[in-house]
Scaffold this motif. Sequence first.
Motif, PDB file in Angstrom:
ATOM      1  N   LEU A  46     -12.366  71.541 -24.459  1.00 34.00           N
ATOM      2  CA  LEU A  46     -11.375  71.568 -25.539  1.00 34.00           C
ATOM      3  C   LEU A  46     -10.008  71.988 -25.001  1.00 34.00           C
ATOM      4  CD1 LEU A  46     -13.536  73.387 -28.242  1.00 34.00           C
ATOM      5  CD2 LEU A  46     -13.134  70.932 -28.059  1.00 34.00           C
ATOM      6  N   CYS A  47      -8.970  71.547 -25.695  1.00 34.79           N
ATOM      7  CA  CYS A  47      -7.595  71.833 -25.288  1.00 34.79           C
ATOM      8  C   CYS A  47      -7.252  73.303 -25.596  1.00 34.79           C
ATOM      9  CB  CYS A  47      -6.652  70.899 -26.029  1.00 34.79           C
ATOM     10  SG  CYS A  47      -4.918  71.309 -25.842  1.00 34.79           S
ATOM     11  N   THR A  48      -6.589  73.995 -24.658  1.00 31.83           N
ATOM     12  CA  THR A  48      -6.211  75.403 -24.881  1.00 31.83           C
ATOM     13  C   THR A  48      -5.144  75.540 -25.963  1.00 31.83           C
ATOM     14  OG1 THR A  48      -4.902  75.084 -22.899  1.00 31.83           O
ATOM     15  CG2 THR A  48      -6.706  76.640 -22.739  1.00 31.83           C
ATOM     16  N   CYS A  49      -4.389  74.467 -26.179  1.00 32.71           N
ATOM     17  CA  CYS A  49      -3.289  74.565 -27.136  1.00 32.71           C
ATOM     18  C   CYS A  49      -3.722  74.178 -28.547  1.00 32.71           C
ATOM     19  CB  CYS A  49      -2.127  73.685 -26.705  1.00 32.71           C
ATOM     20  SG  CYS A  49      -1.379  74.261 -25.193  1.00 32.71           S
ATOM     21  N   CYS A  50      -4.422  73.043 -28.673  1.00 34.56           N
ATOM     22  CA  CYS A  50      -4.704  72.554 -30.021  1.00 34.56           C
ATOM     23  C   CYS A  50      -6.201  72.545 -30.350  1.00 34.56           C
ATOM     24  CB  CYS A  50      -4.126  71.153 -30.190  1.00 34.56           C
ATOM     25  SG  CYS A  50      -4.910  69.974 -29.106  1.00 34.56           S
ATOM     26  N   VAL A  51      -7.044  72.934 -29.379  1.00 32.19           N
ATOM     27  CA  VAL A  51      -8.501  72.988 -29.519  1.00 32.19           C
ATOM     28  C   VAL A  51      -9.112  71.619 -29.887  1.00 32.19           C
ATOM     29  CG1 VAL A  51     -10.355  74.599 -30.139  1.00 32.19           C
ATOM     30  CG2 VAL A  51      -8.020  75.301 -30.498  1.00 32.19           C
ATOM     31  N   HIS A  85      -6.521  65.239 -19.973  1.00 36.26           N
ATOM     32  CA  HIS A  85      -5.514  64.687 -20.888  1.00 36.26           C
ATOM     33  C   HIS A  85      -5.883  65.016 -22.335  1.00 36.26           C
ATOM     34  CE1 HIS A  85      -2.383  62.114 -22.401  1.00 36.26           C
ATOM     35  NE2 HIS A  85      -3.261  61.611 -23.260  1.00 36.26           N
ATOM     36  N   CYS A  86      -4.901  65.539 -23.088  1.00 35.24           N
ATOM     37  CA  CYS A  86      -5.124  65.808 -24.505  1.00 35.24           C
ATOM     38  C   CYS A  86      -4.393  64.732 -25.306  1.00 35.24           C
ATOM     39  CB  CYS A  86      -4.613  67.190 -24.879  1.00 35.24           C
ATOM     40  SG  CYS A  86      -4.740  67.513 -26.642  1.00 35.24           S
ATOM     41  N   SER A  87      -5.164  63.983 -26.077  1.00 34.11           N
ATOM     42  CA  SER A  87      -4.545  62.885 -26.837  1.00 34.11           C
ATOM     43  C   SER A  87      -3.742  63.429 -28.017  1.00 34.11           C
ATOM     44  CB  SER A  87      -5.631  61.928 -27.337  1.00 34.11           C
ATOM     45  OG  SER A  87      -6.584  62.658 -28.074  1.00 34.11           O
ATOM     46  N   HIS A  88      -4.075  64.641 -28.429  1.00 38.12           N
ATOM     47  CA  HIS A  88      -3.358  65.258 -29.546  1.00 38.12           C
ATOM     48  C   HIS A  88      -1.999  65.804 -29.086  1.00 38.12           C
ATOM     49  CE1 HIS A  88      -2.692  68.186 -32.879  1.00 38.12           C
ATOM     50  NE2 HIS A  88      -3.148  67.147 -33.574  1.00 38.12           N
ATOM     51  N   CYS A  89      -2.024  66.552 -27.967  1.00 38.56           N
ATOM     52  CA  CYS A  89      -0.773  67.116 -27.431  1.00 38.56           C
ATOM     53  C   CYS A  89       0.025  66.054 -26.660  1.00 38.56           C
ATOM     54  CB  CYS A  89      -1.052  68.268 -26.480  1.00 38.56           C
ATOM     55  SG  CYS A  89      -1.815  69.696 -27.244  1.00 38.56           S
ATOM     56  N   LYS A  90      -0.674  64.963 -26.280  1.00 41.01           N
ATOM     57  CA  LYS A  90      -0.085  63.903 -25.450  1.00 41.01           C
ATOM     58  C   LYS A  90       0.422  64.466 -24.125  1.00 41.01           C
ATOM     59  CE  LYS A  90       0.882  60.577 -29.033  1.00 41.01           C
ATOM     60  NZ  LYS A  90       0.233  61.310 -30.153  1.00 41.01           N
ATOM     61  N   THR A  92      -1.156  66.686 -20.279  1.00 44.64           N
ATOM     62  CA  THR A  92      -2.293  67.216 -19.524  1.00 44.64           C
ATOM     63  C   THR A  92      -2.395  68.709 -19.815  1.00 44.64           C
ATOM     64  OG1 THR A  92      -1.889  65.591 -17.812  1.00 44.64           O
ATOM     65  CG2 THR A  92      -3.298  67.443 -17.231  1.00 44.64           C
ATOM     66  N   ARG A  93      -3.588  69.115 -20.225  1.00 48.47           N
ATOM     67  CA  ARG A  93      -3.776  70.523 -20.607  1.00 48.47           C
ATOM     68  C   ARG A  93      -4.958  71.130 -19.879  1.00 48.47           C
ATOM     69  NH1 ARG A  93       0.723  72.221 -23.255  1.00 48.47           N
ATOM     70  NH2 ARG A  93       1.031  71.234 -25.280  1.00 48.47           N
ATOM     71  N   SER A  94      -4.898  72.460 -19.717  1.00 49.60           N
ATOM     72  CA  SER A  94      -6.061  73.174 -19.176  1.00 49.60           C
ATOM     73  C   SER A  94      -7.120  73.245 -20.251  1.00 49.60           C
ATOM     74  CB  SER A  94      -5.662  74.590 -18.789  1.00 49.60           C
ATOM     75  OG  SER A  94      -4.806  74.569 -17.699  1.00 49.60           O
TER      76      SER A  94
END
Length: 434
Positions: A46-51, A85-90, A92-94
Amino acid sequence: MDAKVQLYIPRSFNSFQGFSVKDIKEHFSTEHMEVILESHDDRIRLCTCCVHKLGIMKDRYWVRARHLRVFNWSVTINFWREKRHCSHCKKTRSEWIDFICPTSPHMTLELAWWINRMSEISAVLQVSKLDSIDKMSCYAVDKYILTRLLQGYQIPDVTQISVDEVYARGPIQRKKGESRDDLFLTVIVDQRTHKVIWVSKSRRKEALDSFFEMIGKEACQRIKVVTCDQHRGYAERVRQYCANASLVWDKFHLVQAFNEALNEERKKEWDKYGEQSLKEDDLLAGKYKYIYLTKSANRSKTDRRHIEEDMKKNERIAKMELIKEHFHKMFHCQDKLEAQIMLSECYEWAWQAKAFHLLKWIMSVRERNEFWNYFEHRLTSGVSEGINRAIKTLKWMAYGYKDMNYFALKIMQRSGYLNHKYALQWMYQKETNA
Ligand SMILES: [Zn+2]
């Protein structure tokens, strides 16, 4: 036979969600232990920013995170953390790691909780030295855990509260656009348990509004007594929110205000004598001033002699002394009626002595219910005296606080419920209910 060698792994090392322990390396010379983790294949990233669920892997990096000590050996948790890659944040996320502290990625959440727990009984600076962790990380982590505890925080049902202000920052730390009021915090104490239940920023009237709005209309109706300083504009807010509450002016603040009015009179009196006599006998200036501010019973023999000499010289000052003693005694009265008689006497004597500062002050309080309510409820914000001391100690231990939000949290941790004894179980309850 299985070719894989079975390692002995302490149970506490098997709690890293989504990972299992692959290896443990011990370094005897440095008393350090490295725990190497291996990711489970079926783990959902899961994305650290938007989960949100992450997409394809872009990169990975090796993480060495500090963990709780084992037999006084330092421990690090080592693993590959992926960047996807986070499709929500558009972007690359940890990936989100459950057991890593979100504000300090080089520390496990377990360690963060431990630092917070230790900081309940010691200064954060000491905790950082004890565990040889960077000071700023310790502060950040402590604040993060306190904020998390605050999310589950419940203000207990109260019927008697006291509102007092605490001086939190020096004027040097005043930021642009802030007034002197912003240097203070408003501390709300439950009179029954003597615990801090809430701390608001600034000492403005609005500080109380946020508290009343938070506890809600019904809880406000249950409040019966509010003790506060007469000078702050709290009265208006209390009347507005708590229809059933009677307001009590705090005795300590009243005595202080009375003494100030009395001192004005003394100053005036002394001005009449002019400089010459001041040189001869500096009775009212400088170090002798405190003699007058103490009750006669608390004065030393020499101090008393000073005053006696002074009184012979000046009859008016003698009268003022009598008025002061009378005023102090008034608070020991059995009931309101008795106290009213005593205050009338003070008024009369002040009139005879033509002490107009004092007259004005007595007139400003004697018609007010807030003043007389003391004799009905016998409550002062004096309970906060102990709390004030605890707050001062807190400030000394940390060499002051720049971050007012953090300071407020620390007060609630030390003198209230925002700690492992109370807030932790509230947080669990809220999380299981959600
Ligand atoms: Zn995202």
